[in-house]
Write an enzyme that holds these catalytic residues in place. Structure first.
Site, PDB file in Angstrom:
ATOM      1  N   CYS A  43      57.087  16.420 -50.448  1.00  0.00           N
ATOM      2  CA  CYS A  43      57.515  16.709 -49.074  1.00  0.00           C
ATOM      3  C   CYS A  43      57.519  15.482 -48.171  1.00  0.00           C
ATOM      4  O   CYS A  43      58.332  15.390 -47.254  1.00  0.00           O
ATOM      5  CB  CYS A  43      56.652  17.824 -48.497  1.00  0.00           C
ATOM      6  SG  CYS A  43      57.000  19.411 -49.297  1.00  0.00           S
ATOM      7  N   ASP A  99      52.394  18.911 -43.975  1.00  0.00           N
ATOM      8  CA  ASP A  99      51.851  19.960 -44.864  1.00  0.00           C
ATOM      9  C   ASP A  99      50.376  19.798 -45.244  1.00  0.00           C
ATOM     10  O   ASP A  99      49.997  20.088 -46.398  1.00  0.00           O
ATOM     11  CB  ASP A  99      52.704  20.059 -46.142  1.00  0.00           C
ATOM     12  CG  ASP A  99      54.166  20.411 -45.855  1.00  0.00           C
ATOM     13  OD1 ASP A  99      54.495  20.640 -44.682  1.00  0.00           O
ATOM     14  OD2 ASP A  99      54.965  20.460 -46.797  1.00  0.00           O
ATOM     15  N   LYS A 144      58.313  25.008 -42.203  1.00  0.00           N
ATOM     16  CA  LYS A 144      59.561  24.631 -42.874  1.00  0.00           C
ATOM     17  C   LYS A 144      59.680  25.334 -44.224  1.00  0.00           C
ATOM     18  O   LYS A 144      58.700  25.425 -44.971  1.00  0.00           O
ATOM     19  CB  LYS A 144      59.603  23.107 -43.050  1.00  0.00           C
ATOM     20  CG  LYS A 144      58.464  22.533 -43.903  1.00  0.00           C
ATOM     21  CD  LYS A 144      58.552  21.022 -43.904  1.00  0.00           C
ATOM     22  CE  LYS A 144      57.589  20.351 -44.822  1.00  0.00           C
ATOM     23  NZ  LYS A 144      57.655  20.730 -46.229  1.00  0.00           N
TER      24      LYS A 144
END
Ligand code: TIU
Length: 220
Positions: free
Chosen positions: A162, A24, A129
């Site tokens: 994450c 990310d 995702k």
């Protein structure tokens, strides 16, 4: 087997079965005006690790090892986003709202792009995702299985959200996980420190941690 000086003890990996997962590193979290700043966070801590993540990426590229990038992003119609996730946070802007970099956390919007210095190169995999963990509702597990990957190096943001969630998902699936200590960051320094400590506690209950330069040297 090559080894990396890591905590809580050395990390060994079979060459050819190691991959890098960069979590990310998208504008939504790293730049002003995205999801991270809408939640009230100072993004400057995250921006600071971009050159370190790039060194790690370049080390894997030079070693011709597989690289997977993830982005946290939702479909424009938000059918893959639980209403609870939209309601949570009570920030200035919610998921799907229009911000300065387009709709917040929506796949295809400018804010969902990886930061330019960390853009994926041809041949590298990008996984979008909907959750915090990269295995949930994605083809990541299938991709790793078909490539025969057993060992994973992790980088990216945020360490305790994450990155840690994905590392725990990977650990439960049997992958040997190493987190690059200085190529991951949190909006909360104390949460990053606690996450590194809890990953490597109890003999590496979730995995290992090591500095980026140590990892890159071992790949040469
Ligand atoms: N808010 C926060 O710390 N993280 C996220 O929402 N997503 C990721 O960590 N990528």
């Amino acid at each position: 087997m090559p080894t990396i000086a890591a905590q809580p003890y050395e990390y060994s990996f079979p060459t050819g079965k190691l991959a890098l997962i960069v979590i990310d590193m998208q504008r939504d979290f790293v730049e002003e005006g995205g999801f991270g700043s809408a939640l009230g966070n100072d993004v400057s801590l995250l921006t600071a690790i971009v050159p370190t993540v790039r060194r790690l990426l370049d080390g894997f590229r030079a070693a011709r090892l597989p690289i997977i990038h993830t982005r946290e992003g939702h479909r424009p119609d938000l059918t893959d986003c639980p209403p609870s996730k939209i309601a949570r946070g009570r920030g200035k802007l919610s998921i799907g709202d229009k911000g300065p970099m387009g709709r917040i956390l929506i796949d295809g919007e400018p804010g969902n792009d990886l930061v330019p210095d960390l853009a994926a190169l041809p041949g590298e995999t990008v996984i979008v995702k909907p959750g915090k963990g990269a295995f949930y509702a994605t083809r990541l597990g299938h991709i790793l299985e078909t490539q025969g990957i057993s060992h994973l190096v992790f980088a990216g943001v945020t360490t305790e959200v994450c990155v840690q969630t994905t590392m725990r998902e990977a650990n439960d699936r049997g992958y040997e996980c190493l987190l690059a200590e200085d190529a991951t960051e949190s909006y909360f320094p104390e949460f990053k420190a606690a996450t590194l400590a809890m990953i490597r506690a109890q003999g590496g209950i979730v995995g290992w941690t090591a500095p980026t330069d140590t990892i890159v040297r071992a790949l040469r």
